[in-house]
Design a protein around this motif. Structure first.
Motif, PDB file in Angstrom:
ATOM      1  N   HIS A 155       0.821  -1.204   0.000  1.00 17.87           N
ATOM      2  CA  HIS A 155       0.000   0.000   0.000  1.00 17.87           C
ATOM      3  C   HIS A 155       0.860   1.260   0.000  1.00 17.87           C
ATOM      4  O   HIS A 155       0.556   2.222  -0.700  1.00 17.87           O
ATOM      5  N   MET A 156       1.946   1.268   0.775  1.00 23.91           N
ATOM      6  CA  MET A 156       2.815   2.439   0.821  1.00 23.91           C
ATOM      7  C   MET A 156       3.440   2.703  -0.541  1.00 23.91           C
ATOM      8  O   MET A 156       3.582   3.841  -0.971  1.00 23.91           O
ATOM      9  N   GLU A 157       3.820   1.627  -1.226  1.00 25.21           N
ATOM     10  CA  GLU A 157       4.467   1.782  -2.532  1.00 25.21           C
ATOM     11  C   GLU A 157       3.481   2.247  -3.591  1.00 25.21           C
ATOM     12  O   GLU A 157       3.761   3.182  -4.356  1.00 25.21           O
ATOM     13  N   LEU A 158       2.318   1.615  -3.657  1.00 22.78           N
ATOM     14  CA  LEU A 158       1.385   1.900  -4.736  1.00 22.78           C
ATOM     15  C   LEU A 158       0.660   3.223  -4.549  1.00 22.78           C
ATOM     16  O   LEU A 158       0.388   3.925  -5.519  1.00 22.78           O
ATOM     17  N   ALA A 159       0.341   3.573  -3.303  1.00 22.15           N
ATOM     18  CA  ALA A 159      -0.413   4.801  -3.064  1.00 22.15           C
ATOM     19  C   ALA A 159       0.480   6.017  -2.903  1.00 22.15           C
ATOM     20  O   ALA A 159       0.105   7.123  -3.290  1.00 22.15           O
ATOM     21  N   MET A 201       4.469   8.864 -10.080  1.00 21.90           N
ATOM     22  CA  MET A 201       4.953   7.606 -10.626  1.00 21.90           C
ATOM     23  C   MET A 201       3.957   7.005 -11.611  1.00 21.90           C
ATOM     24  O   MET A 201       4.341   6.447 -12.644  1.00 21.90           O
ATOM     25  N   ILE A 202       2.674   7.130 -11.298  1.00 20.59           N
ATOM     26  CA  ILE A 202       1.654   6.638 -12.226  1.00 20.59           C
ATOM     27  C   ILE A 202       1.695   7.442 -13.526  1.00 20.59           C
ATOM     28  O   ILE A 202       1.692   6.895 -14.638  1.00 20.59           O
ATOM     29  N   THR A 203       1.762   8.769 -13.402  1.00 20.67           N
ATOM     30  CA  THR A 203       1.768   9.629 -14.582  1.00 20.67           C
ATOM     31  C   THR A 203       3.005   9.399 -15.443  1.00 20.67           C
ATOM     32  O   THR A 203       2.912   9.291 -16.673  1.00 20.67           O
ATOM     33  N   LEU A 204       4.170   9.298 -14.805  1.00 24.07           N
ATOM     34  CA  LEU A 204       5.402   9.054 -15.554  1.00 24.07           C
ATOM     35  C   LEU A 204       5.338   7.721 -16.294  1.00 24.07           C
ATOM     36  O   LEU A 204       5.836   7.593 -17.419  1.00 24.07           O
ATOM     37  N   GLY A 205       4.705   6.731 -15.651  1.00 26.14           N
ATOM     38  CA  GLY A 205       4.579   5.422 -16.292  1.00 26.14           C
ATOM     39  C   GLY A 205       3.729   5.486 -17.549  1.00 26.14           C
ATOM     40  O   GLY A 205       4.076   4.909 -18.581  1.00 26.14           O
ATOM     41  N   GLU A 286       9.909  -0.785 -13.338  1.00 28.56           N
ATOM     42  CA  GLU A 286       9.909  -1.697 -12.197  1.00 28.56           C
ATOM     43  C   GLU A 286       8.686  -1.456 -11.319  1.00 28.56           C
ATOM     44  O   GLU A 286       8.076  -2.397 -10.801  1.00 28.56           O
ATOM     45  N   PHE A 287       8.326  -0.199 -11.132  1.00 29.42           N
ATOM     46  CA  PHE A 287       7.139   0.159 -10.346  1.00 29.42           C
ATOM     47  C   PHE A 287       5.887  -0.425 -10.981  1.00 29.42           C
ATOM     48  O   PHE A 287       5.078  -1.076 -10.320  1.00 29.42           O
ATOM     49  N   TRP A 288       5.732  -0.210 -12.292  1.00 26.99           N
ATOM     50  CA  TRP A 288       4.550  -0.731 -12.983  1.00 26.99           C
ATOM     51  C   TRP A 288       4.543  -2.255 -13.015  1.00 26.99           C
ATOM     52  O   TRP A 288       3.486  -2.878 -12.901  1.00 26.99           O
ATOM     53  N   ALA A 289       5.707  -2.860 -13.175  1.00 27.63           N
ATOM     54  CA  ALA A 289       5.768  -4.327 -13.192  1.00 27.63           C
ATOM     55  C   ALA A 289       5.370  -4.892 -11.835  1.00 27.63           C
ATOM     56  O   ALA A 289       4.657  -5.902 -11.753  1.00 27.63           O
ATOM     57  N   LYS A 290       5.788  -4.216 -10.777  1.00 25.58           N
ATOM     58  CA  LYS A 290       5.493  -4.724  -9.444  1.00 25.58           C
ATOM     59  C   LYS A 290       4.011  -4.663  -9.137  1.00 25.58           C
ATOM     60  O   LYS A 290       3.453  -5.589  -8.541  1.00 25.58           O
ATOM     61  N   THR A 294       4.624  -8.827 -11.774  1.00 24.67           N
ATOM     62  CA  THR A 294       5.453  -9.427 -12.801  1.00 24.67           C
ATOM     63  C   THR A 294       6.822  -8.758 -12.770  1.00 24.67           C
ATOM     64  O   THR A 294       7.169  -8.109 -11.789  1.00 24.67           O
ATOM     65  N   VAL A 295       7.594  -8.903 -13.835  1.00 24.57           N
ATOM     66  CA  VAL A 295       8.940  -8.340 -13.898  1.00 24.57           C
ATOM     67  C   VAL A 295       9.047  -7.446 -15.129  1.00 24.57           C
ATOM     68  O   VAL A 295       8.279  -7.599 -16.083  1.00 24.57           O
ATOM     69  N   PRO A 296       9.993  -6.487 -15.122  1.00 23.52           N
ATOM     70  CA  PRO A 296      10.116  -5.573 -16.275  1.00 23.52           C
ATOM     71  C   PRO A 296      10.310  -6.282 -17.605  1.00 23.52           C
ATOM     72  O   PRO A 296       9.830  -5.807 -18.638  1.00 23.52           O
ATOM     73  N   ARG A 297      10.988  -7.436 -17.610  1.00 25.21           N
ATOM     74  CA  ARG A 297      11.227  -8.155 -18.866  1.00 25.21           C
ATOM     75  C   ARG A 297       9.938  -8.659 -19.501  1.00 25.21           C
ATOM     76  O   ARG A 297       9.934  -9.074 -20.665  1.00 25.21           O
ATOM     77  N   ALA A 298       8.842  -8.641 -18.758  1.00 25.53           N
ATOM     78  CA  ALA A 298       7.562  -9.075 -19.312  1.00 25.53           C
ATOM     79  C   ALA A 298       7.064  -8.105 -20.379  1.00 25.53           C
ATOM     80  O   ALA A 298       6.150  -8.428 -21.138  1.00 25.53           O
TER      81      ALA A 298
END
Length: 345
Positions: A155-159, A201-205, A286-290, A294-298
């Motif tokens: 929750h801390m990471e995503l929010a 982080m969401i916007t940059l993604g 990495e943030f979006w993959a998490k 999944t992993v960034p290579r996906a």
């Protein structure tokens, strides 16, 4: 029925009811202990898969349930911890339903309390220890500490865009570390930094995944899935439109410009210079993959671009160090030449 028998009957009914409630709580605790942590959608970024076209052409990324869960949990925290509360009856009812849903799981209730506890520690710049978390928040659920901590970290990471890291494994000290590397003008104030970092982080993604330039409407399409709307005040993020189109633009994290020849005017977002300095495409990926478990290579196309970006950054750092070393060497030679001259009488 005689009065004495009625009294006994009522007493028996009360005992049965109390026993049923106790068993119900025990069952809830047992199911909470066995419950898996919140899962994310199995289809990363909605309809985007490993066969996505090159960056710049994929469809808009979709935010998974994990992000929505984190933001609604944080909203419930704000609702229970804020003296202002909701501004309308509809909002009050909405967040009451959120809190009621979360509190059905005893462990989720502890997650809400622990996130609130960590936010207070962060803002007061106080140390975070496992002992304090157990004493003031976890209490009798200490056997579920690892699971509660795991959910809280998500929750801390995503929010809020921060990682909860154990910085001292011996004494069990923890720290909240921003995903931004504050290297230019210093960090934002503690009270404002975390909510803005989460939105950033969401916007940059989205910008990255749209070929490094994203239409404003696609940014809001993703944020709407999180329950964040341009014209609606958010209990955590405040005025999201102002944060994204003004605050983060003024801080040079985002560039907000009108689409050329658009009539009526339309706008788009790019990364600002501070975003390039304090984070990277790989960190954002990495943030979006998490959040999609999944992993960034996906995501091959974006991963390849992120790797190229890392290589370019490494080369730029090496070049900067070489220039610094050359300047230092030149100064040293000049100083040595001056000192080696015979002094005038």
């Amino acid at each position: 029925m005689p009065r004495g028998q009625k009294s006994k009957l009522r007493a028996r009914e009360k005992r049965d009811k109390a026993r049923g409630e106790t068993q119900g709580l025990g069952g809830a605790q047992a199911s909470a202990a066995a419950e898996e942590p919140p899962s994310f959608t199995s289809n990363p970024l909605g309809d985007i898969n490993q066969n996505s076209p090159a960056p710049g052409t994929p469809s808009t990324p979709k935010v998974p349930q994990g992000v929505h869960s984190a933001t609604t949990t944080s909203a419930a925290i704000s609702c229970t911890n804020s003296a202002e509360g909701a501004n309308s009856q509809d909002e009050s009812s909405e967040f009451s339903q959120v809190a009621e849903t979360l509190y059905k799981d005893p462990l989720n209730k502890k997650v809400v309390l622990l996130v609130q506890f960590l936010l207070q520690k962060y803002q007061k710049r106080e140390p975070i220890t496992k002992a304090d978390m157990l004493k003031f928040v976890i209490k009798k659920y200490k056997h579920h500490f690892n699971e509660i901590l795991k959910r809280t970290s998500e929750h801390m990471e995503l929010a809020f865009g921060v990682d909860l890291k154990e910085v001292d494994p011996i004494r069990h000290y923890y720290a909240l570390v921003s995903k931004l590397d504050f290297s230019m003008d210093g960090p934002l104030s503690d009270e404002e930094n975390m909510p803005k970092t989460g939105l950033l982080m969401i916007t940059l993604g989205v910008v990255f995944m749209r070929g490094n330039c994203a239409p404003e409407e696609e940014i809001w399409e993703v944020l709407n899935m999180m329950g964040v709307y341009a014209e609606k005040k958010h209990l955590i993020y405040g005025d999201p439109k102002k944060v994204i189109t003004e605050d983060l633009v003024q801080l040079k994290y985002l560039e907000y410009r009108q689409v050329l020849n658009s009539d009526p005017p339309r706008y788009e977002f790019l990364w600002g210079p501070r975003a390039h300095a304090e984070t990277s495409k790989m960190k954002v990926l990495e943030f979006w993959a998490k959040i999609h478990d999944t992993v960034p290579r996906a995501f091959p196309s974006w991963y390849e671009e992120a790797v190229r970006d890392e290589e370019e950054r490494a080369q730029a750092r090496m070049a900067a160090r070489a220039r610094t070393a050359a300047m230092a060497s030149a100064r040293f030679r000049a100083m040595s030449s001056t000192l080696s001259r015979p002094s005038e009488v």
